[in-house]
Design a protein around this motif. Structure first.
Motif, PDB file in Angstrom:
ATOM      1  N   THR A  92       0.831  -1.201   0.000  1.00 17.90           N
ATOM      2  CA  THR A  92       0.000   0.000   0.000  1.00 17.90           C
ATOM      3  C   THR A  92       0.862   1.246   0.000  1.00 17.90           C
ATOM      4  OG1 THR A  92      -1.805  -1.108   1.136  1.00 17.90           O
ATOM      5  CG2 THR A  92      -1.734   1.291   1.300  1.00 17.90           C
ATOM      6  N   LEU A  93       1.931   1.228   0.784  1.00 18.89           N
ATOM      7  CA  LEU A  93       2.807   2.394   0.838  1.00 18.89           C
ATOM      8  C   LEU A  93       3.444   2.648  -0.522  1.00 18.89           C
ATOM      9  CD1 LEU A  93       4.155   4.691   2.275  1.00 18.89           C
ATOM     10  CD2 LEU A  93       5.848   3.094   3.206  1.00 18.89           C
ATOM     11  N   TYR A  94       3.915   1.591  -1.194  1.00 21.69           N
ATOM     12  CA  TYR A  94       4.496   1.759  -2.526  1.00 21.69           C
ATOM     13  C   TYR A  94       3.479   2.382  -3.489  1.00 21.69           C
ATOM     14  CZ  TYR A  94       8.950  -0.684  -1.818  1.00 21.69           C
ATOM     15  OH  TYR A  94      10.226  -1.031  -1.413  1.00 21.69           O
ATOM     16  N   ARG A  95       2.228   1.910  -3.421  1.00 20.78           N
ATOM     17  CA  ARG A  95       1.206   2.436  -4.308  1.00 20.78           C
ATOM     18  C   ARG A  95       0.916   3.921  -4.017  1.00 20.78           C
ATOM     19  NH1 ARG A  95      -1.030  -2.692  -3.385  1.00 20.78           N
ATOM     20  NH2 ARG A  95      -2.508  -1.887  -1.843  1.00 20.78           N
ATOM     21  N   ARG A  96       0.847   4.247  -2.730  1.00 18.02           N
ATOM     22  CA  ARG A  96       0.603   5.634  -2.379  1.00 18.02           C
ATOM     23  C   ARG A  96       1.777   6.530  -2.787  1.00 18.02           C
ATOM     24  NH1 ARG A  96      -4.452   4.739  -2.469  1.00 18.02           N
ATOM     25  NH2 ARG A  96      -5.421   4.004  -0.551  1.00 18.02           N
ATOM     26  N   MET A  97       2.985   6.020  -2.623  1.00 15.98           N
ATOM     27  CA  MET A  97       4.166   6.798  -3.033  1.00 15.98           C
ATOM     28  C   MET A  97       4.121   7.072  -4.531  1.00 15.98           C
ATOM     29  SD  MET A  97       7.098   4.872  -0.760  1.00 15.98           S
ATOM     30  CE  MET A  97       8.454   5.655  -1.644  1.00 15.98           C
ATOM     31  N   ALA A  98       3.754   6.069  -5.314  1.00 19.98           N
ATOM     32  CA  ALA A  98       3.653   6.245  -6.768  1.00 19.98           C
ATOM     33  C   ALA A  98       2.553   7.249  -7.112  1.00 19.98           C
ATOM     34  CB  ALA A  98       3.382   4.907  -7.440  1.00 19.98           C
ATOM     35  N   GLN A  99       1.451   7.163  -6.403  1.00 18.04           N
ATOM     36  CA  GLN A  99       0.332   8.065  -6.661  1.00 18.04           C
ATOM     37  C   GLN A  99       0.716   9.525  -6.427  1.00 18.04           C
ATOM     38  OE1 GLN A  99      -3.242   7.032  -4.541  1.00 18.04           O
ATOM     39  NE2 GLN A  99      -4.119   9.103  -4.736  1.00 18.04           N
ATOM     40  N   HIS A 100       1.529   9.738  -5.384  1.00 15.25           N
ATOM     41  CA  HIS A 100       1.921  11.103  -5.035  1.00 15.25           C
ATOM     42  C   HIS A 100       3.251  11.506  -5.632  1.00 15.25           C
ATOM     43  CE1 HIS A 100      -1.403  11.727  -2.300  1.00 15.25           C
ATOM     44  NE2 HIS A 100      -1.142  10.583  -1.679  1.00 15.25           N
TER      45      HIS A 100
END
Length: 402
Positions: A392-400
């Protein structure tokens, strides 16, 4: 009474602060250090000081003294009897003069001589018999913390109407600081030697206090009364009695009772409308809890502060204070991280969900950046601090775009 002074030094230079602390300690006095005005306001909310030593600049590269002048204005409004001595460089004589015009009692130039500084303090501090023996801030003189525009407007309004005899109604959400604001109105009246009667109108037994009420009276929850009870209350409020009321809204009040209780309404802003105040409040509550539970030094990590800012606290400021107190109580080293605060921020995550319990906006980005910085970009530790999975953190980092 003791001749020991309680001094507050507001100074961001650690070398100057340490030197001054040693000087006053060797002279038999106590000195607290605040590295910025926000920390100073927190200390002033908890303790009484005999004098304040104030540097005039806190931001690197700034030398116009505007920060110090703003601090003087705040201190003069909330603590007009506490003498302020400003500290400035030799080139700052014009700033020192302006500070004196703003309310400072004296000034000292850097580098100062120890005997001169002590003599200036002795000249402005009241004799022992006229000073409070306790270093704790006296009860009944509350302070409203927060540097947001909304809170600045509330404080300005209180300072303007407090000295009058106008009936004031403090409205807003429960936990937003309504009772504190009501106390501040009474404190600004200058009649703090006489404690007002405090009546919770939901309790029928407390209505008998209305018969002996005089001067100022504080009424809680007049908006919870039915029409008949409102009429009875209006009949029992004697002429000349100043009413300071606390309610969620003035709308449920009858027109007649509203005229009697609400010459002026002061609306307390919700914490979500002044998010910039959340972290200073959290630090303030952390220091109070640290003193209560014997934690010598308490601090919040950047990730924890990001969560504090982003959260919509269900019980407003009171909910934030409770969460910080629990986090301090359960901490082993006085460090409050994101994991310590997160359980008290929002509704628990649904089973099997890995979504962040916060809105996906700039606040979420701020939390992730803070967690990554705090844990030196160790993804596993940052994810654990935020209470989410690595994926989830990786996905959020990519999103932002992080």
């Amino acid at each position: 009474m003791s001749s020991t002074w309680d001094i507050l030094l507001i100074e961001d230079d650690p070398a100057v602060a340490r030197t001054t602390e040693i000087l006053f300690r060797l002279a038999g006095h106590r000195l607290d250090i605040a590295t910025d005005p926000g920390t100073a306001y927190s200390l002033l909310a908890r303790r009484h000081y005999d004098a304040i030593l104030l540097d005039m600049n806190f931001t690197p590269g700034r030398s116009n003294g505007e920060e110090g002048l703003a601090c003087i204005a705040r201190i003069m409004a909330d603590h007009p009897a506490t003498p302020v001595i400003v500290i400035t460089a030799h080139s700052g004589i014009r700033i020192a003069v302006t500070a004196m015009q703003a309310g400072a009692r004296d000034f000292v130039m850097k580098p100062w001589r120890k005997d001169d500084l002590l003599a200036k303090c002795a000249a402005v501090i009241a004799p022992p018999g006229e000073r409070r023996a306790s270093s704790r801030r006296p009860s009944g003189v509350p302070m409203l913390l927060g540097d947001s525009r909304a809170m600045a407007e509330v404080r300005a309004l209180i300072h303007r109407v407090g000295p009058t005899v106008a009936n004031i109604c403090i409205t807003g959400r429960s936990g937003s600081g309504r009772s504190l604001a009501a106390g501040a109105v009474h404190a600004a009246s200058g009649n703090t030697d006489i404690s007002p009667s405090r009546i919770d109108l939901r309790d029928s037994e407390q209505w008998r206090l209305l018969d002996a009420a005089h001067g100022t009276i504080m009424l809680r929850y007049p908006d919870r009364l039915d029409t008949i009870s409102q009429a009875r209350l209006l009949d029992r409020l004697l002429p000349g009695l100043r009413c300071i009321s606390v309610a969620e809204s003035v709308e449920p009040l009858s027109p007649a009772l509203r005229r009697r209780l609400c010459t002026l309404e002061i609306a307390m802003p919700p914490l979500a409308a002044r998010r910039e105040d959340a972290v200073p409040l959290a630090r303030h509550f952390a220091q109070i809890a640290g003193e209560t539970y014997g934690r010598a030094s308490v601090r919040l990590t950047p990730a924890a502060e990001a969560i504090v800012t982003a959260t919509d606290w269900p019980d407003e400021v009171r909910g934030l204070a409770a969460a910080i107190e629990r986090a301090v109580l359960l901490s082993d080293d006085g460090v409050i991280d994101a994991a310590a605060i997160r359980p008290y921020t929002t509704t628990p995550l649904p089973s099997g969900s890995d979504a962040l319990p916060f809105r996906l906006d700039d606040a979420e980005r701020l939390m992730i950046e803070a967690a990554l910085k705090e844990h030196r970009h160790n993804i596993s530790r940052a994810a654990a601090a935020l209470g989410i999975s690595r994926g989830t953190l990786y996905r959020r980092m990519a999103q932002h775009g992080l």
